[in-house]
Structures are given as structure tokens and as C-alpha cells.
Design an enzyme around this catalytic site. Structure first.
Site, PDB file in Angstrom:
ATOM      1  N   LYS A  17     -22.602 -57.944  42.083  1.00 47.88           N
ATOM      2  CA  LYS A  17     -21.936 -58.218  40.799  1.00 47.88           C
ATOM      3  C   LYS A  17     -22.635 -59.350  40.049  1.00 47.88           C
ATOM      4  O   LYS A  17     -22.405 -59.539  38.866  1.00 47.88           O
ATOM      5  CB  LYS A  17     -20.454 -58.515  41.003  1.00 47.88           C
ATOM      6  CG  LYS A  17     -20.157 -59.658  41.937  1.00 47.88           C
ATOM      7  CD  LYS A  17     -18.670 -59.684  42.284  1.00 47.88           C
ATOM      8  CE  LYS A  17     -18.404 -60.594  43.462  1.00 47.88           C
ATOM      9  NZ  LYS A  17     -17.149 -60.379  44.131  1.00 47.88           N
ATOM     10  N   LYS A  22     -22.247 -74.731  45.907  1.00 53.22           N
ATOM     11  CA  LYS A  22     -21.394 -74.408  44.751  1.00 53.22           C
ATOM     12  C   LYS A  22     -21.288 -75.609  43.820  1.00 53.22           C
ATOM     13  O   LYS A  22     -21.312 -75.450  42.598  1.00 53.22           O
ATOM     14  CB  LYS A  22     -19.999 -73.975  45.209  1.00 53.22           C
ATOM     15  CG  LYS A  22     -19.954 -72.560  45.739  1.00 53.22           C
ATOM     16  CD  LYS A  22     -18.521 -72.040  45.823  1.00 53.22           C
ATOM     17  CE  LYS A  22     -18.483 -70.611  46.327  1.00 53.22           C
ATOM     18  NZ  LYS A  22     -17.119 -70.146  46.610  1.00 53.22           N
ATOM     19  N   LYS A  44     -30.112 -56.232  46.542  1.00 49.41           N
ATOM     20  CA  LYS A  44     -28.824 -55.627  46.867  1.00 49.41           C
ATOM     21  C   LYS A  44     -28.017 -55.386  45.600  1.00 49.41           C
ATOM     22  O   LYS A  44     -28.064 -56.211  44.680  1.00 49.41           O
ATOM     23  CB  LYS A  44     -28.033 -56.605  47.749  1.00 49.41           C
ATOM     24  CG  LYS A  44     -27.905 -56.150  49.187  1.00 49.41           C
ATOM     25  CD  LYS A  44     -27.244 -57.195  50.044  1.00 49.41           C
ATOM     26  CE  LYS A  44     -25.748 -57.279  49.842  1.00 49.41           C
ATOM     27  NZ  LYS A  44     -25.044 -57.991  50.910  1.00 49.41           N
TER      28      LYS A  44
HETATM   29  P1  AMP Z   1     -19.198 -59.762  47.999  1.00 47.99           P
HETATM   30  O1  AMP Z   1     -18.437 -59.226  46.861  1.00 47.99           O
HETATM   31  O2  AMP Z   1     -20.664 -59.920  47.726  1.00 47.99           O
HETATM   32  O3  AMP Z   1     -18.573 -60.999  48.610  1.00 47.99           O
HETATM   33  O4  AMP Z   1     -19.148 -58.661  49.145  1.00 47.99           O
HETATM   34  C1  AMP Z   1     -17.967 -58.205  49.725  1.00 47.99           C
HETATM   35  C2  AMP Z   1     -18.341 -57.295  50.883  1.00 47.99           C
HETATM   36  O5  AMP Z   1     -19.150 -56.190  50.433  1.00 47.99           O
HETATM   37  C3  AMP Z   1     -19.178 -57.977  51.967  1.00 47.99           C
HETATM   38  O6  AMP Z   1     -18.761 -57.487  53.215  1.00 47.99           O
HETATM   39  C4  AMP Z   1     -20.587 -57.537  51.696  1.00 47.99           C
HETATM   40  O7  AMP Z   1     -21.382 -57.496  52.854  1.00 47.99           O
HETATM   41  C5  AMP Z   1     -20.386 -56.144  51.134  1.00 47.99           C
HETATM   42  N1  AMP Z   1     -21.452 -55.846  50.162  1.00 47.99           N
HETATM   43  C6  AMP Z   1     -21.636 -56.453  48.969  1.00 47.99           C
HETATM   44  N2  AMP Z   1     -22.697 -55.904  48.318  1.00 47.99           N
HETATM   45  C7  AMP Z   1     -23.198 -54.951  49.125  1.00 47.99           C
HETATM   46  C8  AMP Z   1     -24.298 -54.026  49.026  1.00 47.99           C
HETATM   47  N3  AMP Z   1     -25.069 -53.964  47.941  1.00 47.99           N
HETATM   48  N4  AMP Z   1     -24.524 -53.176  50.057  1.00 47.99           N
HETATM   49  C9  AMP Z   1     -23.731 -53.209  51.149  1.00 47.99           C
HETATM   50  N5  AMP Z   1     -22.695 -54.035  51.319  1.00 47.99           N
HETATM   51  C10 AMP Z   1     -22.409 -54.900  50.325  1.00 47.99           C
END
Ligand code: AMP
Ligand code: TRP
Length: 358
Positions: free
Chosen positions: A226, A140, A223
Site C-alpha cells: 500500500k 517511525k 512487493k
Molecule cells: P501489511 O499491510 O504490510 O502490514 O501486511 C499485512 C500482512 O500481509 C502481513 O502478513 C504481510 O506479510 C502480508 N503481505 C503484505 N504484502 C504482501 C505481499 N505483497 N505479498 C504477500 N504477503 C503480503
């Protein structure tokens, strides 16, 4: 609560070695699980099908705590008046997807001042060298280059250790990127227990139960995230029905018009099948025979996701337009979290031997 004196506050060990441990009532019989989420960015279908649906089912299996960790987000946020709104929106979304405040303890980190207070104790129990080895800090800080790199970004794991230890959490479901933070939490807890007597439960990192892995509709080899360059392939929880359908109809597929599940050679079709399967609780194999063309598959996936998200969006909107109700729901979790956090902080202060307030 009296200070806990137990030589083996490791919940993974079934037997403890001192008689005092028999009185350790605060280690719950049902597994206590803590997961925290930063209030940054909008929640999307990947978060929902990949994680939140399991949070909802998990509230019936374990004693779950979900912290909205706004103070962590402060390490990289400097715009005024943004964090509070994002915290409220995330809370409304957690309730809208089905987390029940009477089952799951949903709290806002900054509402429980014990987090900041225990974080200081954690900072004094972790070394500069240990914090310097955190890959997340290195990554970071490097990404921010000429930008402001706060000391909070460096001491972040101390605050995270406080989040976890305050609740005597036994399990912390995290992805690989967070394992080092759970390890350092264990190291801090072990050092504290060694210095001042057994006080903290040692948490374990566990693999989160994985739901569907949702890929970007425009780039099905990545994947849904955001941090994607464009929103066109991301289904946000608050997208309206037309937007959802448009994004599905424009989903990238391939040119051979053959419906098969093959994530390597046909990632777009595999993704649509996975989404439709997750949204309708139908195995992919039973879906395969129902489609001969891409068009109907896209439309049905869009319809299924609309049926899934529309009620959540309506509940979300109802909550956002009823601040009193949202405040009431949050207060339930805050109050429960506060009681536990206050007891743990008092235990830590007493173990150290800080002068009690008269
Ligand atoms: P993040 O916002 O990337 O920190 O993700 C928050 C949660 O959502 C984590 O448990 C990730 O594993 C899950 N997650 C994020 N993006 C995906 C995706 N495209 N498919 C499945 N799970 C996701
Ligand atoms: N560091 C975690 C992340 O970036 C968020 C977090 C803060 C957390 N405190 C926590 C996760 C405690 C689990 C337990 O995703």
C-alpha cells in the site's frame, strides 16, 4: 477466576514445577494464536494471498484471535471520523474473506477497555531504556521528522504487550519487524511474574505461514504494497472486474516473449505465474506448458483473480449495506474477547494486590 499461581507459565515447557499448575485450566490444549492488524489502508491481493488465506485456514487448526487494533493506529492518526470507518471496513473484509466469528475471535481493540487498562500496568513494568531501544519507534519517529511524535508512539509496545498477554496467547505470528515487540512482551511478562507471582503466559513469536509473495504488477521486483507510489500495480480487494483486468493487461513483463519461471531474470512473468497458481491452486509447473504467449497468461491471471475476488467483494458489499448484521458479527467476537480479557486483567490486579472494589 482465581489468581493463577504457577511458576512456569511458559507454554513451551511441557511440565511445570509447582502443584498449583495442575489447576491452570486457562492454558488451552489447542494452541492459542493471536494476530492483530491495524485498520489503516486498503487490503490488497498481497495481503490476501500472503496472509488472509492462511488466517482462514488457521481458524480450523488453532484457537485464533484477530484483533483490529484501532488504538495502535491512533499513534499516527489525527483525522477525525476516519478510524471508525476503517475499522468497520476491515472487519467486513475479514468476514468477507471467510473468517467465521464462531471459530475465530475477531474483536475491535477499543471495544475491550481492558487493553488500555492493562497497557498502563505494562507501562509501569517496562523501562524507559527498553522502550528507547525499540527500532520501530526510532524508525517511525525519524520518519515523522518535524511531525508530531506522540508519547503513544513511544509506549506502543506496552499496549501491544497488553494485547498479547490479555489472551494468554501462546503464539504470535509476526514478520521480522515485529519480533522485537514480542521479545519485549516476554520481558515484561517475565518481570511482572517475578514481581507479583506467575500471572501471564509467555508468548512465542512464530513465523507466519507464508502464502504467495505477490509483487507489484508495475514493478515486479517490489512487493505489492500500500506504500507504493502508484496504484497501477496494486490489485485492491475492492477493485471492480474491469479494473482488475486492466491492471493485469498492463502488467510489466519483458521483451523476450518466452514463458519460463525465473524470478531473477523474468520477475514479471514469475509474478503472473505465481498469482495464477495461487488463485487456481495449480502448481506453476503445470501452468508452464499451457502458455506460449504473454497475452493469454495475463488474461488468465486476470480472470482467475476476478473469480477469486468477486465473491469476496459481493459479500463485503452485502455486509457493508447491512450494518446490523455486521454489528452482530462483531459483537460475537467482542463478547468472547471481553470475557477472557476481563478475567486476565482481574488476575493481574489481584496479583499486584490492588484494593478490590467493594
Ligand atoms: P501489511 O499491510 O504490510 O502490514 O501486511 C499485512 C500482512 O500481509 C502481513 O502478513 C504481510 O506479510 C502480508 N503481505 C503484505 N504484502 C504482501 C505481499 N505483497 N505479498 C504477500 N504477503 C503480503
Ligand atoms: N504492531 C503490529 C504491527 O504494526 C500490530 C499489533 C498490535 C500486533 N498489537 C499486536 C501484532 C499484537 C501482533 C500481536 O503490525
Amino acid at each position: 477466576m482465581p489468581p493463577l499461581k504457577c511458576s512456569a507459565r511458559d507454554p513451551t515447557k511441557s511440565e511445570s514445577t509447582t502443584s498449583d499448575c495442575a489447576t491452570v485450566a486457562s492454558v488451552p490444549e489447542v494452541t492459542r494464536v493471536l494476530s492483530c492488524i491495524q485498520p489503516t489502508g486498503s487490503v490488497h491481493l498481497g495481503n490476501y494471498l500472503g496472509a488472509l488465506v492462511n488466517w482462514v485456514s488457521g481458524q480450523h487448526e488453532s484457537e485464533v484471535f484477530h484483533g483490529i487494533v484501532d488504538l495502535h493506529a491512533l499513534t499516527v492518526t489525527d483525522q477525525p471520523k476516519v478510524l471508525g470507518v476503517q475499522t468497520l471496513e476491515l472487519a467486513a473484509m475479514l468476514f468477507a474473506v471467510g473468517l467465521d466469528p464462531l471459530r475465530a475471535t475477531i474483536f475491535v481493540q477499543s471495544h475491550i477497555h481492558e487493553h488500555s487498562e492493562l497497557a498502563w500496568v505494562m507501562e509501569c513494568t517496562v523501562s524507559f531504556g527498553e522502550l528507547s531501544r525499540m527500532t520501530q519507534f526510532k524508525d517511525k519517529a525519524a520518519k515523522r521528522e518535524a511531525d508530531f511524535v506522540s508519547a503513544g508512539l513511544f509506549t506502543y509496545p506496552a499496549l501491544q504487550a497488553a494485547d498479547i498477554l490479555l489472551y494468554d496467547a501462546q503464539e504470535v505470528p509476526v514478520g521480522d519487524d515485529q519480533r522485537q515487540h514480542i521479545e519485549i512482551t516476554r520481558d515484561i511478562a517475565t518481570r511482572f511474574n517475578h514481581r507479583f507471582g506467575d500471572t501471564f503466559v509467555l508468548p512465542r513469536a512464530v513465523h507466519p505461514k507464508m502464502g504467495a509473495r505477490v509483487m507489484d504488477l508495475q514493478d515486479p521486483t517490489s512487493k505489492m504494497s500500500k506504500s507504493a507510489h502508484s496504484d497501477a500495480g496494486i490489485i485492491y480487494m475492492l477493485d471492480d472486474n474491469e479494473t482488475i483486468m486492466r491492471k493485469f493487461k498492463r502488467a510489466v513483463t519483458d521483451s523476450d516473449n518466452d514463458i519460463r519461471y525465473d524470478a531473477a531474470t523474468k520477475p514479471g512473468i514469475a509474478n503472473l505465474l505465481e498469482i495464477l497458481s495461487a488463485a487456481t491452486a495449480t502448481p506453476v509447473e503445470s501452468l508452464l506448458s499451457q502458455y506460449q504467449q504473454y497475452g493469454p497468461l495475463k488474461a488468465d491471471a486476470g480472470d482467475a483473480v476476478i473469480s477469486l475476488l468477486e465473491p469476496i467483494r459481493l459479500r463485503y458489499k452485502a455486509l457493508m449495506s447491512d450494518p446490523a448484521e455486521l454489528t452482530r458479527l462483531l459483537a460475537i467476537g467482542d463478547s468472547r474477547a471481553r470475557t477472557i480479557a476481563a478475567a486476565t486483567l482481574a488476575r493481574a490486579h489481584s496479583a499486584i494486590g490492588l484494593l478490590p472494589k467493594a
